[in-house]
Design a protein around this motif. Structure first.
Motif, mmCIF file in Angstrom:
data_model
loop_
_atom_site.group_PDB
_atom_site.id
_atom_site.type_symbol
_atom_site.label_atom_id
_atom_site.label_comp_id
_atom_site.label_asym_id
_atom_site.label_seq_id
_atom_site.Cartn_x
_atom_site.Cartn_y
_atom_site.Cartn_z
ATOM 1 N N SER A 39 0.749 -1.183 0.006
ATOM 2 C CA SER A 39 0.102 -0.047 -0.118
ATOM 3 C C SER A 39 0.953 0.975 -0.159
ATOM 4 N N ARG A 90 -7.760 2.482 -1.118
ATOM 5 C CA ARG A 90 -8.919 1.645 -1.749
ATOM 6 C C ARG A 90 -9.622 1.294 -0.112
ATOM 7 N N ASP A 101 -11.863 -1.825 1.289
ATOM 8 C CA ASP A 101 -12.122 -2.993 1.441
ATOM 9 C C ASP A 101 -12.735 -3.495 2.230
ATOM 10 N N HIS A 157 -6.791 2.912 -6.675
ATOM 11 C CA HIS A 157 -7.578 1.705 -5.389
ATOM 12 C C HIS A 157 -5.976 0.545 -5.484
ATOM 13 N N ILE A 166 -4.564 -0.527 -1.160
ATOM 14 C CA ILE A 166 -5.847 -1.143 -0.296
ATOM 15 C C ILE A 166 -5.673 -1.314 1.094
#
Length: 388
Positions: free
Chosen positions: A148, A167, A169, A245, A248
Protein backbone atom coordinates in the motif's frame (compact mmCIF):
# COMPACT_ATOMS: atom_id res chain seq x y z
CA UNK A 1 -48.50 30.54 -4.43
CA UNK A 2 -49.21 27.38 -6.38
CA UNK A 3 -46.38 28.21 -8.78
CA UNK A 4 -44.01 28.30 -5.81
CA UNK A 5 -45.13 24.80 -4.82
CA UNK A 6 -44.34 23.58 -8.34
CA UNK A 7 -40.89 25.15 -8.21
CA UNK A 8 -40.11 23.68 -4.78
CA UNK A 9 -41.34 20.28 -5.91
CA UNK A 10 -39.24 20.25 -9.06
CA UNK A 11 -36.10 21.63 -7.39
CA UNK A 12 -36.19 19.12 -4.55
CA UNK A 13 -36.94 16.28 -6.96
CA UNK A 14 -33.98 17.31 -9.11
CA UNK A 15 -31.59 17.46 -6.14
CA UNK A 16 -32.60 13.98 -4.98
CA UNK A 17 -32.46 12.50 -8.47
CA UNK A 18 -29.17 14.13 -9.40
CA UNK A 19 -27.47 13.36 -6.10
CA UNK A 20 -28.45 9.69 -6.08
CA UNK A 21 -28.86 8.73 -9.75
CA UNK A 22 -28.17 11.44 -12.30
CA UNK A 23 -24.65 12.32 -11.23
CA UNK A 24 -23.44 8.73 -11.13
CA UNK A 25 -24.89 8.12 -14.62
CA UNK A 26 -23.16 11.23 -15.95
CA UNK A 27 -19.87 10.11 -14.42
CA UNK A 28 -20.15 6.71 -16.08
CA UNK A 29 -20.63 8.49 -19.39
CA UNK A 30 -17.63 10.75 -18.75
CA UNK A 31 -15.61 7.68 -17.83
CA UNK A 32 -16.23 6.32 -21.32
CA UNK A 33 -15.35 9.66 -22.91
CA UNK A 34 -12.09 9.78 -20.95
CA UNK A 35 -11.42 6.04 -21.11
CA UNK A 36 -7.90 6.57 -22.46
CA UNK A 37 -6.89 8.90 -19.66
CA UNK A 38 -4.91 6.99 -17.06
CA UNK A 39 -3.26 7.86 -13.77
CA UNK A 40 0.48 7.52 -14.15
CA UNK A 41 2.65 5.82 -11.54
CA UNK A 42 6.35 6.06 -10.86
CA UNK A 43 7.53 3.13 -8.76
CA UNK A 44 11.05 4.54 -8.59
CA UNK A 45 9.62 7.36 -6.47
CA UNK A 46 10.44 6.17 -2.96
CA UNK A 47 10.73 9.21 -0.69
CA UNK A 48 10.94 9.16 3.09
CA UNK A 49 7.56 8.39 4.66
CA UNK A 50 5.96 8.47 8.09
CA UNK A 51 2.95 6.25 8.67
CA UNK A 52 0.64 7.82 11.27
CA UNK A 53 -1.95 5.83 13.20
CA UNK A 54 -4.51 7.72 15.25
CA UNK A 55 -5.99 5.72 18.12
CA UNK A 56 -8.40 6.27 20.98
CA UNK A 57 -8.89 3.28 23.27
CA UNK A 58 -7.91 0.76 20.61
CA UNK A 59 -6.49 -1.97 22.85
CA UNK A 60 -8.42 -4.61 20.87
CA UNK A 61 -6.72 -3.89 17.56
CA UNK A 62 -3.59 -1.80 18.12
CA UNK A 63 -1.15 -4.71 18.42
CA UNK A 64 -2.36 -6.23 15.15
CA UNK A 65 -2.13 -2.81 13.53
CA UNK A 66 1.47 -2.32 14.66
CA UNK A 67 2.49 -5.73 13.36
CA UNK A 68 0.79 -4.86 10.10
CA UNK A 69 2.51 -1.53 9.44
CA UNK A 70 6.04 -2.60 10.40
CA UNK A 71 5.85 -5.38 7.80
CA UNK A 72 4.86 -3.16 4.90
CA UNK A 73 6.97 -3.52 1.76
CA UNK A 74 9.01 -0.33 1.62
CA UNK A 75 12.72 0.53 2.10
CA UNK A 76 13.31 0.22 5.85
CA UNK A 77 15.64 3.21 5.92
CA UNK A 78 12.93 5.43 4.44
CA UNK A 79 9.92 4.63 6.61
CA UNK A 80 8.98 5.70 10.13
CA UNK A 81 5.89 5.21 12.27
CA UNK A 82 4.03 7.33 14.78
CA UNK A 83 1.00 6.49 16.88
CA UNK A 84 -1.06 9.51 17.93
CA UNK A 85 -2.99 8.31 20.97
CA UNK A 86 -5.95 10.61 21.44
CA UNK A 87 -6.14 10.61 25.24
CA UNK A 88 -6.51 6.82 25.41
CA UNK A 89 -7.44 5.60 28.88
CA UNK A 90 -7.39 1.86 28.25
CA UNK A 91 -4.28 -0.26 27.55
CA UNK A 92 -3.55 1.26 24.14
CA UNK A 93 -0.53 3.27 25.29
CA UNK A 94 0.91 0.36 27.28
CA UNK A 95 0.62 -1.96 24.29
CA UNK A 96 2.33 0.54 21.99
CA UNK A 97 5.15 1.19 24.47
CA UNK A 98 5.70 -2.54 24.93
CA UNK A 99 5.79 -3.03 21.17
CA UNK A 100 8.39 -0.27 20.83
CA UNK A 101 10.56 -1.96 23.49
CA UNK A 102 10.30 -5.30 21.72
CA UNK A 103 11.08 -3.82 18.31
CA UNK A 104 13.97 -1.41 18.85
CA UNK A 105 15.00 -1.67 15.18
CA UNK A 106 11.68 -0.17 14.06
CA UNK A 107 11.37 3.60 14.00
CA UNK A 108 8.17 3.86 16.04
CA UNK A 109 7.12 6.80 18.17
CA UNK A 110 4.16 7.26 20.49
CA UNK A 111 2.61 10.70 20.87
CA UNK A 112 0.15 11.00 23.74
CA UNK A 113 -2.52 13.64 23.21
CA UNK A 114 -3.38 14.99 26.65
CA UNK A 115 -6.80 16.46 25.89
CA UNK A 116 -9.18 14.51 23.69
CA UNK A 117 -10.27 16.73 20.82
CA UNK A 118 -10.69 14.10 18.14
CA UNK A 119 -8.81 12.58 15.25
CA UNK A 120 -7.98 15.77 13.36
CA UNK A 121 -6.49 17.46 16.41
CA UNK A 122 -4.41 14.37 17.18
CA UNK A 123 -3.12 14.40 13.61
CA UNK A 124 -2.29 18.10 13.86
CA UNK A 125 -0.27 17.53 17.02
CA UNK A 126 1.57 14.46 15.77
CA UNK A 127 2.38 16.02 12.40
CA UNK A 128 4.62 18.55 14.17
CA UNK A 129 6.91 15.63 15.03
CA UNK A 130 7.19 14.37 11.46
CA UNK A 131 10.38 15.07 9.53
CA UNK A 132 9.87 12.90 6.44
CA UNK A 133 8.88 14.09 2.98
CA UNK A 134 5.50 12.36 2.98
CA UNK A 135 2.88 11.50 5.55
CA UNK A 136 0.57 8.49 5.30
CA UNK A 137 -2.43 8.35 7.62
CA UNK A 138 -4.44 5.29 8.52
CA UNK A 139 -7.00 4.19 11.09
CA UNK A 140 -6.19 1.81 13.94
CA UNK A 141 -8.77 -0.74 12.81
CA UNK A 142 -7.61 -0.78 9.16
CA UNK A 143 -5.21 -3.47 7.96
CA UNK A 144 -3.02 -2.36 5.06
CA UNK A 145 -2.01 -4.42 2.08
CA UNK A 146 1.75 -4.98 2.14
CA UNK A 147 2.27 -2.88 -1.01
CA UNK A 148 0.00 0.00 0.00
CA UNK A 149 2.75 2.52 0.83
CA UNK A 150 4.68 1.72 -2.33
CA UNK A 151 1.51 2.26 -4.35
CA UNK A 152 0.65 5.56 -2.67
CA UNK A 153 4.14 6.96 -3.23
CA UNK A 154 4.18 5.83 -6.86
CA UNK A 155 1.07 7.95 -7.42
CA UNK A 156 2.85 11.19 -6.56
CA UNK A 157 4.19 11.26 -10.10
CA UNK A 158 4.11 15.05 -10.43
CA UNK A 159 4.26 18.13 -8.20
CA UNK A 160 0.62 18.98 -8.92
CA UNK A 161 -0.55 15.87 -7.04
CA UNK A 162 -0.83 16.71 -3.34
CA UNK A 163 -3.10 13.99 -1.98
CA UNK A 164 -3.63 10.31 -2.77
CA UNK A 165 -6.37 8.18 -1.25
CA UNK A 166 -6.20 4.41 -1.14
CA UNK A 167 -9.06 1.96 -1.52
CA UNK A 168 -11.03 0.69 1.44
CA UNK A 169 -12.30 -2.88 1.10
CA UNK A 170 -14.78 -4.32 3.57
CA UNK A 171 -13.94 -7.76 4.95
CA UNK A 172 -17.48 -8.61 6.09
CA UNK A 173 -19.52 -7.21 3.22
CA UNK A 174 -21.77 -10.26 2.97
CA UNK A 175 -22.31 -10.97 6.68
CA UNK A 176 -25.47 -8.94 7.27
CA UNK A 177 -27.91 -6.49 5.73
CA UNK A 178 -26.14 -3.46 7.22
CA UNK A 179 -22.65 -4.43 6.04
CA UNK A 180 -24.08 -5.50 2.66
CA UNK A 181 -25.80 -2.16 2.18
CA UNK A 182 -22.68 -0.24 3.15
CA UNK A 183 -20.55 -2.47 0.93
CA UNK A 184 -22.84 -1.96 -2.06
CA UNK A 185 -22.88 1.79 -1.56
CA UNK A 186 -19.12 1.93 -1.16
CA UNK A 187 -18.47 -0.13 -4.30
CA UNK A 188 -20.44 2.39 -6.37
CA UNK A 189 -18.67 5.25 -4.61
CA UNK A 190 -15.25 3.82 -5.48
CA UNK A 191 -16.17 3.61 -9.16
CA UNK A 192 -17.22 7.26 -9.17
CA UNK A 193 -14.03 8.37 -7.44
CA UNK A 194 -11.86 6.41 -9.83
CA UNK A 195 -13.35 8.28 -12.80
CA UNK A 196 -13.16 11.67 -11.05
CA UNK A 197 -9.53 10.95 -10.29
CA UNK A 198 -8.68 10.11 -13.89
CA UNK A 199 -10.40 13.20 -15.24
CA UNK A 200 -9.12 15.73 -12.70
CA UNK A 201 -9.52 15.36 -8.92
CA UNK A 202 -11.67 13.62 -6.31
CA UNK A 203 -14.03 15.47 -3.97
CA UNK A 204 -13.36 13.34 -0.88
CA UNK A 205 -11.04 10.64 0.42
CA UNK A 206 -11.43 8.06 3.16
CA UNK A 207 -9.87 7.90 6.60
CA UNK A 208 -8.62 4.34 6.31
CA UNK A 209 -5.66 5.19 4.08
CA UNK A 210 -4.40 8.38 2.43
CA UNK A 211 -1.19 10.34 1.94
CA UNK A 212 -0.01 13.90 1.44
CA UNK A 213 3.23 15.82 1.21
CA UNK A 214 4.33 16.72 4.71
CA UNK A 215 5.27 20.24 3.60
CA UNK A 216 1.71 20.80 2.37
CA UNK A 217 -0.06 19.53 5.49
CA UNK A 218 -2.60 22.00 6.84
CA UNK A 219 -3.89 22.26 10.40
CA UNK A 220 -7.65 21.94 10.03
CA UNK A 221 -9.83 22.75 13.00
CA UNK A 222 -10.85 19.68 15.06
CA UNK A 223 -14.41 19.52 13.68
CA UNK A 224 -13.09 19.20 10.12
CA UNK A 225 -12.10 15.73 8.97
CA UNK A 226 -9.32 15.18 6.46
CA UNK A 227 -11.64 12.91 4.43
CA UNK A 228 -13.72 15.79 3.10
CA UNK A 229 -11.49 18.80 3.67
CA UNK A 230 -8.07 17.81 2.35
CA UNK A 231 -9.15 17.08 -1.26
CA UNK A 232 -11.15 20.32 -1.36
CA UNK A 233 -8.30 22.33 0.20
CA UNK A 234 -5.85 21.15 -2.44
CA UNK A 235 -8.35 21.50 -5.31
CA UNK A 236 -8.91 25.17 -4.46
CA UNK A 237 -5.14 25.68 -4.47
CA UNK A 238 -4.97 24.34 -8.00
CA UNK A 239 -3.53 21.00 -6.90
CA UNK A 240 -4.85 17.49 -7.46
CA UNK A 241 -6.27 14.94 -5.07
CA UNK A 242 -6.46 11.51 -6.68
CA UNK A 243 -7.08 7.92 -5.70
CA UNK A 244 -4.99 4.81 -6.26
CA UNK A 245 -7.16 1.75 -5.78
CA UNK A 246 -4.15 -0.54 -5.84
CA UNK A 247 -3.27 0.87 -2.41
CA UNK A 248 -5.65 -1.14 -0.26
CA UNK A 249 -6.84 -1.01 3.33
CA UNK A 250 -9.12 -3.68 4.79
CA UNK A 251 -11.71 -2.95 7.43
CA UNK A 252 -14.94 -4.33 8.86
CA UNK A 253 -18.11 -2.49 7.96
CA UNK A 254 -20.60 -1.79 10.73
CA UNK A 255 -22.69 -4.88 11.34
CA UNK A 256 -25.42 -3.27 13.44
CA UNK A 257 -27.47 -0.31 12.32
CA UNK A 258 -26.80 1.67 15.50
CA UNK A 259 -23.06 1.67 14.79
CA UNK A 260 -23.59 2.65 11.16
CA UNK A 261 -26.06 5.36 12.16
CA UNK A 262 -23.60 6.89 14.63
CA UNK A 263 -20.90 6.88 11.97
CA UNK A 264 -23.17 8.68 9.53
CA UNK A 265 -24.16 11.23 12.15
CA UNK A 266 -20.47 11.93 12.77
CA UNK A 267 -19.89 12.31 9.02
CA UNK A 268 -22.61 14.99 8.98
CA UNK A 269 -21.27 17.06 11.85
CA UNK A 270 -20.48 19.89 9.38
CA UNK A 271 -23.12 19.17 6.77
CA UNK A 272 -24.48 22.74 6.61
CA UNK A 273 -21.06 24.20 5.83
CA UNK A 274 -20.16 21.43 3.39
CA UNK A 275 -23.16 22.10 1.13
CA UNK A 276 -21.14 24.95 -0.36
CA UNK A 277 -18.12 25.61 1.86
CA UNK A 278 -16.43 28.04 -0.52
CA UNK A 279 -18.02 30.17 -3.24
CA UNK A 280 -14.91 29.67 -5.37
CA UNK A 281 -16.13 26.15 -6.08
CA UNK A 282 -18.75 27.68 -8.41
CA UNK A 283 -16.04 29.13 -10.67
CA UNK A 284 -16.20 26.45 -13.32
CA UNK A 285 -13.86 28.44 -15.59
CA UNK A 286 -11.07 28.16 -13.03
CA UNK A 287 -11.77 24.83 -11.33
CA UNK A 288 -13.29 23.12 -14.38
CA UNK A 289 -14.52 19.60 -13.68
CA UNK A 290 -14.07 20.00 -9.93
CA UNK A 291 -17.01 22.47 -9.82
CA UNK A 292 -19.20 19.91 -11.56
CA UNK A 293 -17.94 17.04 -9.40
CA UNK A 294 -18.53 18.90 -6.14
CA UNK A 295 -22.06 19.99 -7.04
CA UNK A 296 -23.19 16.52 -8.02
CA UNK A 297 -21.18 14.41 -5.61
CA UNK A 298 -21.29 16.63 -2.52
CA UNK A 299 -23.74 19.56 -2.67
CA UNK A 300 -26.73 17.52 -3.88
CA UNK A 301 -26.06 14.71 -1.41
CA UNK A 302 -25.64 17.15 1.47
CA UNK A 303 -29.06 18.59 0.56
CA UNK A 304 -30.95 15.28 0.71
CA UNK A 305 -32.26 15.92 4.24
CA UNK A 306 -34.05 19.15 3.36
CA UNK A 307 -34.93 18.06 -0.19
CA UNK A 308 -36.96 15.10 1.03
CA UNK A 309 -38.91 17.30 3.43
CA UNK A 310 -39.57 19.97 0.79
CA UNK A 311 -40.57 17.31 -1.75
CA UNK A 312 -43.03 15.72 0.67
CA UNK A 313 -44.63 18.99 1.80
CA UNK A 314 -44.86 20.55 -1.68
CA UNK A 315 -46.24 17.27 -3.06
CA UNK A 316 -48.89 17.20 -0.33
CA UNK A 317 -49.95 20.72 -1.26
CA UNK A 318 -50.22 19.75 -4.93
CA UNK A 319 -51.78 16.31 -4.42
CA UNK A 320 -55.20 17.23 -5.90
CA UNK A 321 -53.81 19.19 -8.86
CA UNK A 322 -53.01 16.16 -10.98
CA UNK A 323 -53.01 12.38 -10.85
CA UNK A 324 -49.23 12.58 -11.25
CA UNK A 325 -48.89 14.39 -7.94
CA UNK A 326 -51.26 11.90 -6.33
CA UNK A 327 -49.08 9.01 -7.49
CA UNK A 328 -45.82 10.65 -6.42
CA UNK A 329 -47.23 11.37 -2.96
CA UNK A 330 -48.46 7.80 -2.58
CA UNK A 331 -45.02 6.65 -3.72
CA UNK A 332 -43.29 8.71 -1.05
CA UNK A 333 -45.60 7.48 1.69
CA UNK A 334 -45.08 3.89 0.56
CA UNK A 335 -41.31 4.37 0.53
CA UNK A 336 -41.24 5.57 4.15
CA UNK A 337 -43.67 2.87 5.25
CA UNK A 338 -41.39 0.22 3.74
CA UNK A 339 -38.47 1.64 5.70
CA UNK A 340 -40.60 1.55 8.87
CA UNK A 341 -41.64 -2.03 8.09
CA UNK A 342 -38.00 -3.07 7.86
CA UNK A 343 -37.16 -1.27 11.11
CA UNK A 344 -40.00 -2.94 13.01
CA UNK A 345 -39.89 -6.46 11.56
CA UNK A 346 -36.20 -6.91 10.60
CA UNK A 347 -37.35 -8.73 7.46
CA UNK A 348 -34.43 -9.70 5.21
CA UNK A 349 -35.15 -8.50 1.71
CA UNK A 350 -32.72 -6.91 -0.73
CA UNK A 351 -35.02 -4.06 -1.74
CA UNK A 352 -36.28 -3.41 1.78
CA UNK A 353 -32.66 -3.21 2.92
CA UNK A 354 -31.89 -0.56 0.29
CA UNK A 355 -34.93 1.53 1.27
CA UNK A 356 -34.12 1.22 4.97
CA UNK A 357 -30.43 1.99 4.58
CA UNK A 358 -31.17 5.06 2.47
CA UNK A 359 -33.76 6.30 4.97
CA UNK A 360 -31.30 5.87 7.83
CA UNK A 361 -28.77 7.90 5.84
CA UNK A 362 -31.23 10.78 5.44
CA UNK A 363 -32.25 10.65 9.11
CA UNK A 364 -28.57 10.75 10.08
CA UNK A 365 -28.27 13.97 8.09
CA UNK A 366 -31.16 15.45 10.04
CA UNK A 367 -29.51 14.47 13.33
CA UNK A 368 -26.28 16.05 12.08
CA UNK A 369 -28.13 19.28 11.34
CA UNK A 370 -29.80 19.18 14.76
CA UNK A 371 -26.43 18.70 16.48
CA UNK A 372 -24.98 21.66 14.60
CA UNK A 373 -27.87 23.97 15.46
CA UNK A 374 -27.92 22.95 19.13
CA UNK A 375 -24.12 23.04 19.48
CA UNK A 376 -23.89 19.29 20.15
CA UNK A 377 -21.59 18.53 17.20
CA UNK A 378 -18.31 17.23 18.58
CA UNK A 379 -14.89 16.57 17.02
CA UNK A 380 -14.73 13.05 18.48
CA UNK A 381 -16.99 10.04 18.60
CA UNK A 382 -17.36 6.66 20.19
CA UNK A 383 -15.95 3.97 17.95
CA UNK A 384 -18.21 1.31 16.46
CA UNK A 385 -17.41 -1.92 18.30
CA UNK A 386 -18.83 -4.05 15.48
CA UNK A 387 -16.02 -2.79 13.22
CA UNK A 388 -13.34 -4.12 15.57
Amino acid sequence: MENAYYIFFLLSLFVIFWGMVGYSLSIKFLGKVYKNKKISKNYSHQPTVTVMVVAHNEEKVINEKLNNIVNLVYPKDKIKFIVASDNSVDKTNDIVEQFILENPDKKIRLHKVKKRLGKTNAQNEAQKLVDTEFLVMTDANSILDCNSIKELMASFSSDEISYVAGRLDYLNEEEGSVSQSEGNYWSKELRIREIESRIQTITAGNGALYACRNSEYYDFEPLKSHDSNMPRYFALKGKKAICNHDAIAYEKAGEVITDEFKRKVRMNRRILINILPDLRILNIFKYKWYSYFYFGHRTCRYLLWISHLVLFVSNALLIFNSWIFTLTFIGQVAFYLLALLKALTKIENKYLNIVYYYSVTVIAQWVGVYNIITGKAKPFWEKAESTR
